[in-house]
Write a protein that holds these residues in place. Sequence first.
Motif, PDB file in Angstrom:
ATOM      1  N   LEU A  47       0.850  -1.187   0.000  1.00 34.00           N
ATOM      2  CA  LEU A  47       0.000   0.000   0.000  1.00 34.00           C
ATOM      3  C   LEU A  47       0.887   1.240   0.000  1.00 34.00           C
ATOM      4  N   VAL A  48       0.647   2.129  -0.964  1.00 33.43           N
ATOM      5  CA  VAL A  48       1.363   3.401  -1.011  1.00 33.43           C
ATOM      6  C   VAL A  48       0.321   4.509  -0.923  1.00 33.43           C
ATOM      7  N   THR A  49       0.357   5.287   0.156  1.00 34.60           N
ATOM      8  CA  THR A  49      -0.574   6.401   0.303  1.00 34.60           C
ATOM      9  C   THR A  49      -0.006   7.631  -0.395  1.00 34.60           C
ATOM     10  N   GLY A  50      -0.911   8.485  -0.860  1.00 39.63           N
ATOM     11  CA  GLY A  50      -0.480   9.682  -1.579  1.00 39.63           C
ATOM     12  C   GLY A  50       0.271   9.323  -2.845  1.00 39.63           C
ATOM     13  N   ALA A  51      -0.183   8.260  -3.518  1.00 43.84           N
ATOM     14  CA  ALA A  51       0.571   7.668  -4.623  1.00 43.84           C
ATOM     15  C   ALA A  51       0.296   8.285  -5.987  1.00 43.84           C
ATOM     16  N   THR A  52      -0.535   9.310  -6.052  1.00 42.45           N
ATOM     17  CA  THR A  52      -0.874   9.865  -7.367  1.00 42.45           C
ATOM     18  C   THR A  52      -0.058  11.092  -7.727  1.00 42.45           C
ATOM     19  N   ASP A  53       0.855  11.507  -6.854  1.00 37.06           N
ATOM     20  CA  ASP A  53       1.652  12.701  -7.126  1.00 37.06           C
ATOM     21  C   ASP A  53       2.901  12.690  -6.252  1.00 37.06           C
ATOM     22  N   GLY A  54       3.882  13.462  -6.641  1.00 35.04           N
ATOM     23  CA  GLY A  54       5.070  13.698  -5.821  1.00 35.04           C
ATOM     24  C   GLY A  54       5.824  12.441  -5.445  1.00 35.04           C
ATOM     25  N   VAL A  55       6.265  12.410  -4.194  1.00 32.57           N
ATOM     26  CA  VAL A  55       7.097  11.311  -3.698  1.00 32.57           C
ATOM     27  C   VAL A  55       6.343   9.982  -3.758  1.00 32.57           C
ATOM     28  N   GLY A  56       5.067   9.987  -3.400  1.00 34.39           N
ATOM     29  CA  GLY A  56       4.282   8.752  -3.438  1.00 34.39           C
ATOM     30  C   GLY A  56       4.253   8.140  -4.830  1.00 34.39           C
ATOM     31  N   ARG A  57       4.086   8.972  -5.838  1.00 33.22           N
ATOM     32  CA  ARG A  57       4.067   8.462  -7.216  1.00 33.22           C
ATOM     33  C   ARG A  57       5.435   7.907  -7.599  1.00 33.22           C
ATOM     34  N   ARG A  58       6.504   8.562  -7.187  1.00 30.12           N
ATOM     35  CA  ARG A  58       7.854   8.070  -7.501  1.00 30.12           C
ATOM     36  C   ARG A  58       8.101   6.712  -6.829  1.00 30.12           C
ATOM     37  N   VAL A  59       7.589   6.556  -5.600  1.00 33.71           N
ATOM     38  CA  VAL A  59       7.729   5.273  -4.903  1.00 33.71           C
ATOM     39  C   VAL A  59       7.030   4.176  -5.701  1.00 33.71           C
ATOM     40  N   VAL A  60       5.800   4.451  -6.146  1.00 35.26           N
ATOM     41  CA  VAL A  60       5.055   3.475  -6.943  1.00 35.26           C
ATOM     42  C   VAL A  60       5.820   3.130  -8.215  1.00 35.26           C
ATOM     43  N   GLU A  61       6.346   4.131  -8.890  1.00 37.85           N
ATOM     44  CA  GLU A  61       7.078   3.887 -10.132  1.00 37.85           C
ATOM     45  C   GLU A  61       8.291   2.994  -9.892  1.00 37.85           C
ATOM     46  N   ARG A  62       8.957   3.160  -8.752  1.00 34.69           N
ATOM     47  CA  ARG A  62      10.131   2.337  -8.444  1.00 34.69           C
ATOM     48  C   ARG A  62       9.748   0.906  -8.044  1.00 34.69           C
ATOM     49  N   LEU A  63       8.573   0.736  -7.436  1.00 32.72           N
ATOM     50  CA  LEU A  63       8.146  -0.588  -6.982  1.00 32.72           C
ATOM     51  C   LEU A  63       7.446  -1.397  -8.064  1.00 32.72           C
ATOM     52  N   ALA A  64       6.995  -0.742  -9.125  1.00 36.48           N
ATOM     53  CA  ALA A  64       6.234  -1.418 -10.182  1.00 36.48           C
ATOM     54  C   ALA A  64       7.084  -2.479 -10.863  1.00 36.48           C
ATOM     55  N   ALA A  65       6.685  -3.742 -10.708  1.00 36.46           N
ATOM     56  CA  ALA A  65       7.431  -4.852 -11.295  1.00 36.46           C
ATOM     57  C   ALA A  65       6.571  -6.107 -11.239  1.00 36.46           C
ATOM     58  N   PRO A  66       6.905  -7.090 -12.053  1.00 29.98           N
ATOM     59  CA  PRO A  66       6.197  -8.367 -11.954  1.00 29.98           C
ATOM     60  C   PRO A  66       6.308  -8.927 -10.538  1.00 29.98           C
TER      61      PRO A  66
END
Length: 74
Positions: free
Chosen positions: A8-27
């Motif tokens: 779960l990543v909160t605040g994931a649609t912008d800023g640091v939260g979005r960057r975290v999601v982009e780094r974690l995105a993987a199979p």
Amino acid sequence: MTEERTILVTGATDGVGRRVVERLAAPGVHLLVHGRSTDRGKAVTGHVERAGGSATFLKADFDSLAEVRALAER
């Protein structure tokens, strides 16, 4: 067999939260993408899916206790 991780990543649609999601995105990773904007949430989940991961967008405004409770129930 590898087990899928759910994060779960909160605040994931912008800023640091979005960057975290982009780094974690993987199979093998399922991301629970929290945010207030459905349009931005769809954009982020699309990025995750293109990177080979999976994602679910969870819309909630943390200024509202009712929305926090509803998010927790989901």
